[in-house]
Design a protein around this motif. Structure first.
Motif, PDB file in Angstrom:
ATOM      1  N   PRO A 205     -26.980  -4.822   5.226  1.00 52.06           N
ATOM      2  CA  PRO A 205     -25.994  -5.914   5.295  1.00 52.06           C
ATOM      3  C   PRO A 205     -26.545  -7.116   6.078  1.00 52.06           C
ATOM      4  O   PRO A 205     -27.222  -6.947   7.089  1.00 52.06           O
ATOM      5  CB  PRO A 205     -24.814  -5.276   6.036  1.00 52.06           C
ATOM      6  N   VAL A 206     -26.258  -8.299   5.562  1.00 49.60           N
ATOM      7  CA  VAL A 206     -26.686  -9.543   6.220  1.00 49.60           C
ATOM      8  C   VAL A 206     -25.421 -10.260   6.689  1.00 49.60           C
ATOM      9  O   VAL A 206     -24.516 -10.517   5.884  1.00 49.60           O
ATOM     10  CB  VAL A 206     -27.467 -10.448   5.237  1.00 49.60           C
ATOM     11  N   TYR A 207     -25.340 -10.556   7.980  1.00 52.68           N
ATOM     12  CA  TYR A 207     -24.158 -11.186   8.564  1.00 52.68           C
ATOM     13  C   TYR A 207     -24.484 -12.606   9.041  1.00 52.68           C
ATOM     14  O   TYR A 207     -25.455 -12.802   9.783  1.00 52.68           O
ATOM     15  CB  TYR A 207     -23.670 -10.406   9.789  1.00 52.68           C
ATOM     16  N   GLY A 208     -23.655 -13.554   8.635  1.00 55.62           N
ATOM     17  CA  GLY A 208     -23.764 -14.903   9.174  1.00 55.62           C
ATOM     18  C   GLY A 208     -22.626 -15.111  10.163  1.00 55.62           C
ATOM     19  O   GLY A 208     -21.457 -14.892   9.812  1.00 55.62           O
ATOM     20  N   VAL A 209     -22.969 -15.506  11.376  1.00 54.75           N
ATOM     21  CA  VAL A 209     -21.929 -15.747  12.390  1.00 54.75           C
ATOM     22  C   VAL A 209     -21.599 -17.240  12.364  1.00 54.75           C
ATOM     23  O   VAL A 209     -22.479 -18.074  12.593  1.00 54.75           O
ATOM     24  CB  VAL A 209     -22.416 -15.322  13.797  1.00 54.75           C
ATOM     25  N   CYS A 210     -20.332 -17.576  12.088  1.00 53.64           N
ATOM     26  CA  CYS A 210     -19.916 -18.993  12.014  1.00 53.64           C
ATOM     27  C   CYS A 210     -20.098 -19.670  13.367  1.00 53.64           C
ATOM     28  O   CYS A 210     -19.631 -19.144  14.373  1.00 53.64           O
ATOM     29  CB  CYS A 210     -18.440 -19.166  11.757  1.00 53.64           C
ATOM     30  N   VAL A 211     -20.681 -20.868  13.357  1.00 55.59           N
ATOM     31  CA  VAL A 211     -20.693 -21.699  14.575  1.00 55.59           C
ATOM     32  C   VAL A 211     -19.715 -22.863  14.411  1.00 55.59           C
ATOM     33  O   VAL A 211     -19.607 -23.717  15.294  1.00 55.59           O
ATOM     34  CB  VAL A 211     -22.114 -22.214  14.898  1.00 55.59           C
ATOM     35  N   CYS A 212     -19.059 -22.909  13.266  1.00 55.52           N
ATOM     36  CA  CYS A 212     -18.021 -23.903  12.978  1.00 55.52           C
ATOM     37  C   CYS A 212     -17.249 -23.366  11.769  1.00 55.52           C
ATOM     38  O   CYS A 212     -17.641 -22.340  11.201  1.00 55.52           O
ATOM     39  CB  CYS A 212     -18.641 -25.280  12.651  1.00 55.52           C
ATOM     40  N   ASP A 213     -16.207 -24.012  11.391  1.00 55.38           N
ATOM     41  CA  ASP A 213     -15.438 -23.627  10.189  1.00 55.38           C
ATOM     42  C   ASP A 213     -15.034 -22.147  10.216  1.00 55.38           C
ATOM     43  O   ASP A 213     -14.895 -21.566  11.279  1.00 55.38           O
ATOM     44  CB  ASP A 213     -16.222 -23.986   8.921  1.00 55.38           C
ATOM     45  N   ASP A 214     -14.906 -21.561   8.998  1.00 52.36           N
ATOM     46  CA  ASP A 214     -14.402 -20.179   8.946  1.00 52.36           C
ATOM     47  C   ASP A 214     -15.084 -19.395   7.823  1.00 52.36           C
ATOM     48  O   ASP A 214     -15.887 -19.941   7.070  1.00 52.36           O
ATOM     49  CB  ASP A 214     -12.873 -20.180   8.756  1.00 52.36           C
ATOM     50  N   ALA A 215     -14.721 -18.120   7.719  1.00 51.10           N
ATOM     51  CA  ALA A 215     -15.395 -17.245   6.753  1.00 51.10           C
ATOM     52  C   ALA A 215     -15.236 -17.737   5.305  1.00 51.10           C
ATOM     53  O   ALA A 215     -16.232 -17.828   4.580  1.00 51.10           O
ATOM     54  CB  ALA A 215     -14.900 -15.815   6.914  1.00 51.10           C
ATOM     55  N   PRO A 216     -14.001 -18.074   4.850  1.00 53.34           N
ATOM     56  CA  PRO A 216     -13.900 -18.514   3.441  1.00 53.34           C
ATOM     57  C   PRO A 216     -14.797 -19.715   3.130  1.00 53.34           C
ATOM     58  O   PRO A 216     -15.372 -19.803   2.055  1.00 53.34           O
ATOM     59  CB  PRO A 216     -12.415 -18.867   3.288  1.00 53.34           C
ATOM     60  N   THR A 217     -14.931 -20.638   4.110  1.00 50.02           N
ATOM     61  CA  THR A 217     -15.794 -21.807   3.881  1.00 50.02           C
ATOM     62  C   THR A 217     -17.224 -21.356   3.597  1.00 50.02           C
ATOM     63  O   THR A 217     -17.857 -21.797   2.628  1.00 50.02           O
ATOM     64  CB  THR A 217     -15.790 -22.728   5.124  1.00 50.02           C
ATOM     65  N   PHE A 218     -17.756 -20.479   4.428  1.00 51.99           N
ATOM     66  CA  PHE A 218     -19.160 -20.083   4.260  1.00 51.99           C
ATOM     67  C   PHE A 218     -19.346 -19.140   3.077  1.00 51.99           C
ATOM     68  O   PHE A 218     -20.382 -19.181   2.414  1.00 51.99           O
ATOM     69  CB  PHE A 218     -19.705 -19.477   5.556  1.00 51.99           C
ATOM     70  N   GLN A 219     -18.355 -18.311   2.798  1.00 51.79           N
ATOM     71  CA  GLN A 219     -18.468 -17.447   1.614  1.00 51.79           C
ATOM     72  C   GLN A 219     -18.550 -18.319   0.358  1.00 51.79           C
ATOM     73  O   GLN A 219     -19.352 -18.052  -0.545  1.00 51.79           O
ATOM     74  CB  GLN A 219     -17.267 -16.503   1.536  1.00 51.79           C
ATOM     75  N   GLY A 220     -17.750 -19.388   0.336  1.00 50.08           N
ATOM     76  CA  GLY A 220     -17.777 -20.307  -0.801  1.00 50.08           C
ATOM     77  C   GLY A 220     -19.105 -21.046  -0.885  1.00 50.08           C
ATOM     78  O   GLY A 220     -19.701 -21.159  -1.962  1.00 50.08           O
ATOM     79  N   LEU A 221     -19.598 -21.534   0.271  1.00 50.89           N
ATOM     80  CA  LEU A 221     -20.859 -22.289   0.278  1.00 50.89           C
ATOM     81  C   LEU A 221     -22.022 -21.419  -0.196  1.00 50.89           C
ATOM     82  O   LEU A 221     -22.841 -21.846  -1.013  1.00 50.89           O
ATOM     83  CB  LEU A 221     -21.168 -22.764   1.703  1.00 50.89           C
ATOM     84  N   VAL A 222     -22.090 -20.198   0.333  1.00 46.90           N
ATOM     85  CA  VAL A 222     -23.206 -19.308  -0.027  1.00 46.90           C
ATOM     86  C   VAL A 222     -23.128 -18.937  -1.507  1.00 46.90           C
ATOM     87  O   VAL A 222     -24.140 -18.938  -2.214  1.00 46.90           O
ATOM     88  CB  VAL A 222     -23.218 -18.051   0.880  1.00 46.90           C
ATOM     89  N   ALA A 223     -21.921 -18.652  -1.990  1.00 48.97           N
ATOM     90  CA  ALA A 223     -21.776 -18.301  -3.403  1.00 48.97           C
ATOM     91  C   ALA A 223     -22.200 -19.478  -4.287  1.00 48.97           C
ATOM     92  O   ALA A 223     -22.845 -19.294  -5.321  1.00 48.97           O
ATOM     93  CB  ALA A 223     -20.333 -17.899  -3.701  1.00 48.97           C
ATOM     94  N   GLN A 224     -21.889 -20.685  -3.840  1.00 53.52           N
ATOM     95  CA  GLN A 224     -22.256 -21.875  -4.618  1.00 53.52           C
ATOM     96  C   GLN A 224     -23.781 -22.075  -4.647  1.00 53.52           C
ATOM     97  O   GLN A 224     -24.376 -22.316  -5.695  1.00 53.52           O
ATOM     98  CB  GLN A 224     -21.575 -23.077  -3.969  1.00 53.52           C
ATOM     99  N   ILE A 225     -24.417 -21.935  -3.471  1.00 57.18           N
ATOM    100  CA  ILE A 225     -25.883 -22.067  -3.420  1.00 57.18           C
ATOM    101  C   ILE A 225     -26.523 -21.006  -4.313  1.00 57.18           C
ATOM    102  O   ILE A 225     -27.456 -21.266  -5.073  1.00 57.18           O
ATOM    103  CB  ILE A 225     -26.382 -21.928  -1.959  1.00 57.18           C
TER     104      ILE A 225
END
Ligand SMILES: Cc1ncc(COP(=O)(O)O)c(C=O)c1O
Length: 323
Positions: A205-225
């Motif tokens: 498992p790879v975990y990204g710890v948010c330093v801003c915003d929230d989990a849905p934001t980063f899940q969306g960004l990563v899925a888009q990339i």
């Protein structure tokens, strides 16, 4: 490992970076390893250098003369881009978000001082103007400039951490980690690591710890990339938002703002191990591991993504003396 059609890469980072065992911070039954990507170079250091190897290769390939990018006032990404561009003989314009622009004639600190030193064109903009960056950056780039998005986080930049996973696989050999943990600020590092692990058929498992915003934001960004990367290089996995593990709870007072507890932990890590974290990204992310190690198994691997100049941007608050 199966070779595949990786895009062209210009060498900028000092690789491989060390993968080191770090004792004294987590319970004795836990083996902590740190991937020292703070050591990808001196002034040209941190996670952004890996992404820039691919992004700037594209600028060279297309015969462009200049790069344009953006970030917060003390952006590590903008500093790394400005220095790497100079190394390759390209001009660089950086658009820096700040409510209070520093005095043009006055002293500059940290990353901004380095950007100025290498002769990047600095454009200070308000947060409102920064919100228009999708229009502003292409205007500044003109016909002979490459626009690099915030954090270098797009499908091409993600190759930096896709390649890093292959570097890690060689380094850990027969002793893989139980989890990989990194800070996440624009999603590119997390996207590359998560895709890189999946690409090699691993289930770590790879975990990204948010330093801003929230989990849905980063899940969306990563899925888009990842969707963009998959469209361009079909051999790369397309990740759904639900495939992306994002850890919330360590943002504290917000992006680039520290709390006394965060600074005390940063000092504790430095005094215990000599490992220097930065207050904006790595100290916040490392706290997820330091304060809740049970979530990551007996052999976590933390990716130290750099940021040292942010630490020196403001006078350091004295940390409490240990116990
Ligand atoms: C030191 C440091 N660590 C981590 C990150 C986060 O990486 P990413 O933008 O790829 O999410 C950044 C940049 O945003 C950074 O400068």
């Amino acid at each position: 490992m199966k070779p595949d059609a990786a895009p062209r890469r210009v060498p900028l980072a000092q690789l491989p970076t060390p993968l080191l065992d770090v004792g004294g911070l987590l319970p004795p039954s836990t083996r902590l390893r740190v991937k020292r990507d703070d050591l990808t170079g001196a002034a040209l250091s941190g996670n952004k250098v890996r992404k820039l190897e691919f992004l700037l290769a594209e600028a060279q390939e297309r015969g462009l003369r200049r790069v344009v990018t953006c970030g917060g006032l003390q952006s590590n990404h903008c500093r790394a881009t400005a220095i790497a561009a100079r190394e390759l003989g390209l001009d660089c314009t950086v658009v820096l978000r700040t409510a209070t622009p520093p005095d043009r004639e006055g002293p500059l600190t940290g990353n901004v001082a380095l950007m100025r030193l290498v002769g990047a064109e600095l454009r200070f903009v308000t947060p409102e103007q920064y919100a228009q960056r999708a229009r502003l950056l292409p205007e500044l780039a003109g016909t002979d400039g490459l626009v690099i998005p915030e954090g270098g986080s797009n499908a091409l930049g993600a190759w930096g951490y896709l390649a890093c996973v292959d570097e890690l696989i060689v380094q850990w050999g027969t002793e893989p980690p139980t989890a990989i943990i990194c800070a996440t600020g624009s999603g590119g590092t997390l996207a590359g690591l998560a895709m890189g692990v999946r690409r090699r058929g691993l289930t770590i498992p790879v975990y990204g710890v948010c330093v801003c915003d929230d989990a849905p934001t980063f899940q969306g960004l990563v899925a888009q990339i990842s969707a963009e990367a998959h469209a361009r290089w079909p051999e790369l996995p397309a990740l759904a938002p639900s495939d992306v593990r994002v850890v919330e709870g360590w943002v504290g007072r917000g992006y680039a703002l520290s709390t006394p507890d965060e600074l005390a932990d940063l000092a504790h890590v430095a005094r215990t191990t000599g490992l220097v974290l930065d207050p904006v990204y790595t100290a916040k992310a490392f706290r997820a591991l330091l304060r809740a190690p049970e979530a990551y198994g007996e052999a976590p691997l933390f990716v130290h993504t750099g940021g040292i100049f942010g630490l020196l941007a403001e006078p350091l608050q004295p940390a409490p003396e240990p116990g």
